[in-house]
Enzyme design. Sequence first.
Site, PDB file in Angstrom:
ATOM      1  N   ASP A 182       1.706 -10.331  -5.654  1.00 20.90           N
ATOM      2  CA  ASP A 182       0.923 -10.853  -3.908  1.00 20.90           C
ATOM      3  C   ASP A 182       0.955 -11.887  -3.534  1.00 20.90           C
ATOM      4  OD1 ASP A 182       0.959  -8.448  -1.601  1.00 20.90           O
ATOM      5  OD2 ASP A 182      -0.800  -7.409  -3.031  1.00 20.90           O
ATOM      6  N   GLN A 238      -3.159  -2.688  -4.715  1.00 20.53           N
ATOM      7  CA  GLN A 238      -3.025  -2.603  -3.118  1.00 20.53           C
ATOM      8  C   GLN A 238      -4.735  -2.652  -2.940  1.00 20.53           C
ATOM      9  OE1 GLN A 238      -0.785  -1.766  -1.524  1.00 20.53           O
ATOM     10  NE2 GLN A 238      -2.137  -1.361   0.181  1.00 20.53           N
ATOM     11  N   LYS A 261       6.112   1.028  -0.662  1.00 21.95           N
ATOM     12  CA  LYS A 261       6.313   0.087  -1.526  1.00 21.95           C
ATOM     13  C   LYS A 261       7.460   0.625  -2.376  1.00 21.95           C
ATOM     14  CE  LYS A 261       2.664  -2.821  -0.116  1.00 21.95           C
ATOM     15  NZ  LYS A 261       1.239  -3.012  -0.889  1.00 21.95           N
TER      16      LYS A 261
HETATM   17  N1  LIG Z   1      -2.326  -5.701  -2.299  1.00 21.52           N
HETATM   18  C1  LIG Z   1      -1.931  -6.099  -0.570  1.00 21.52           C
HETATM   19  N2  LIG Z   1      -3.100  -4.999   0.070  1.00 21.52           N
HETATM   20  C2  LIG Z   1      -2.410  -4.832   1.524  1.00 21.52           C
HETATM   21  C3  LIG Z   1      -1.321  -6.361   1.968  1.00 21.52           C
HETATM   22  C4  LIG Z   1      -1.159  -6.342   0.966  1.00 21.52           C
HETATM   23  O1  LIG Z   1       0.182  -7.760   1.520  1.00 21.52           O
HETATM   24  N3  LIG Z   1      -1.271  -6.252  -0.645  1.00 21.52           N
HETATM   25  N4  LIG Z   1      -1.808  -5.749   2.952  1.00 21.52           N
HETATM   26  C5  LIG Z   1      -1.926  -4.130   4.386  1.00 21.52           C
HETATM   27  C6  LIG Z   1      -1.321  -3.564   4.274  1.00 21.52           C
HETATM   28  N5  LIG Z   1       0.078  -3.358   3.455  1.00 21.52           N
HETATM   29  C7  LIG Z   1       0.729  -4.109   2.221  1.00 21.52           C
HETATM   30  O2  LIG Z   1      -0.011  -3.190   1.362  1.00 21.52           O
HETATM   31  C8  LIG Z   1       1.313  -2.888   4.087  1.00 21.52           C
HETATM   32  C9  LIG Z   1       1.262  -2.710   6.046  1.00 21.52           C
HETATM   33  C10 LIG Z   1       1.494  -1.946   6.880  1.00 21.52           C
HETATM   34  C11 LIG Z   1       2.855  -1.410   6.134  1.00 21.52           C
HETATM   35  C12 LIG Z   1       4.013  -0.711   7.008  1.00 21.52           C
HETATM   36  O3  LIG Z   1       5.060  -0.795   6.455  1.00 21.52           O
HETATM   37  N6  LIG Z   1       3.546  -0.013   8.045  1.00 21.52           N
HETATM   38  C13 LIG Z   1       3.895   0.433   9.168  1.00 21.52           C
HETATM   39  C14 LIG Z   1       3.359   1.710   9.787  1.00 21.52           C
HETATM   40  C15 LIG Z   1       3.334   2.653   8.783  1.00 21.52           C
HETATM   41  C16 LIG Z   1       2.145   3.991   9.019  1.00 21.52           C
HETATM   42  O4  LIG Z   1       2.517   4.471   9.375  1.00 21.52           O
HETATM   43  O5  LIG Z   1       0.957   3.866   8.473  1.00 21.52           O
HETATM   44  C17 LIG Z   1       4.569  -0.187   9.947  1.00 21.52           C
HETATM   45  O6  LIG Z   1       4.062  -1.157  10.737  1.00 21.52           O
HETATM   46  O7  LIG Z   1       5.630   0.003  10.865  1.00 21.52           O
HETATM   47  C18 LIG Z   1       3.017  -1.949   4.966  1.00 21.52           C
HETATM   48  C19 LIG Z   1       2.378  -2.310   4.066  1.00 21.52           C
HETATM   49  C20 LIG Z   1      -3.620  -4.450   3.271  1.00 21.52           C
HETATM   50  N7  LIG Z   1      -3.490  -4.477   1.755  1.00 21.52           N
END
Ligand SMILES: Nc1nc2c(c(=O)[nH]1)N[C@@H](CN(C=O)c1ccc(C(=O)N[C@@H](CCC(=O)O)C(=O)O)cc1)CN2
Length: 289
Positions: A120, A97, A53
């Site tokens: 969010d 988070q 982020k």
């Molecule tokens: N406050 C929040 N917490 C969480 C949220 C949210 O929207 N707000 N969502 C999920 C986690 N999340 C954001 O925070 C999130 C998940 C995945 C990715 C991402 O870019 N993933 C990559 C892979 C990364 C890796 O290798 O591990 C991908 O999918 O290509 C970004 C954000 C739970 N918590």
Amino acid sequence: MTAQILDGKATAAAIKSELAARVEALKARGVQPGLGTLLVGDDVGSQKYVAGKHRDCAEVGIASIQRELPGTASQEDIEAVVRELNDDPACTGYIVQLPLPRGVDTNRVLELMDPAKDADGLHPMNLGRLVLNEPAPLPCTPNGIIELLRRHDVEINGANVAVVGRGITVGRSIGLLLTRRTENATVTLCHTGTRDLGAKLREADIVVAAAGSPHLVLPEHVKPGAAVLDVGVSRDATGRIVGDVHPDVAEVAGWLSPNPGGVGPMTRAMLLANVVQAAERAAEAGSVG
Ligand SMILES: Nc1nc2c(c(=O)[nH]1)N[C@@H](CN(C=O)c1ccc(C(=O)N[C@@H](CCC(=O)O)C(=O)O)cc1)CN2
């Protein structure tokens, strides 16, 4: 059939360059948007997401405010940082988070956030506004899924959508977005209590798999040509991501979002969009800029 890819990485990159131009315009008016994050504990996945982020913020010109607490932090410690972020004028929007460590009352933390700084869209006031169809920041993953479908011309209007998983960040709110008149879909929310999940999935034109259950969605569950979005994240013994969707689904589906590289990058792009939009609204209202 081999599914076409719903490429979240490329789509997020396009959205980020659009946002960078909007941030430039804000800065020209003297407005500097700033995203705050509060990370509690040392979960490696959460650390990665938060780092991503802030990398995104740097890319589009949004300032970063990073707060971290150990996993042993008390409810009071966490609430103190939330109050600080509420009062910090450099922080125009922020997120806590999730998940928070066991024993922390997540709802109390979310309720304490200033709804005007909720990047969010998870504050109860903003979820209420969504129910009432009033302007509000939209939850990032559901909004990212819709944007990913739109930008690949997948028909949402009139579609039957099956969502698997009732978590706070995806399952609970995506139905609210998809059933707005602008999206006009019919949504079935499935969960561990759903009888004959396969039958519900086979009826769907769009499947959103957000259960966090590795390879839950199998080829025989999917209607030929359907769009399948793989949201769930589990990790194998080597730490590699395993999604909710079995790879062989690609032989049946018309569209498939990869995982990683699908909904994750879109979640991050929609977070930036919320920060920029809130700063634009504040500038329009004359409170800044
Ligand atoms: N406050 C929040 N917490 C969480 C949220 C949210 O929207 N707000 N969502 C999920 C986690 N999340 C954001 O925070 C999130 C998940 C995945 C990715 C991402 O870019 N993933 C990559 C892979 C990364 C890796 O290798 O591990 C991908 O999918 O290509 C970004 C954000 C739970 N918590």
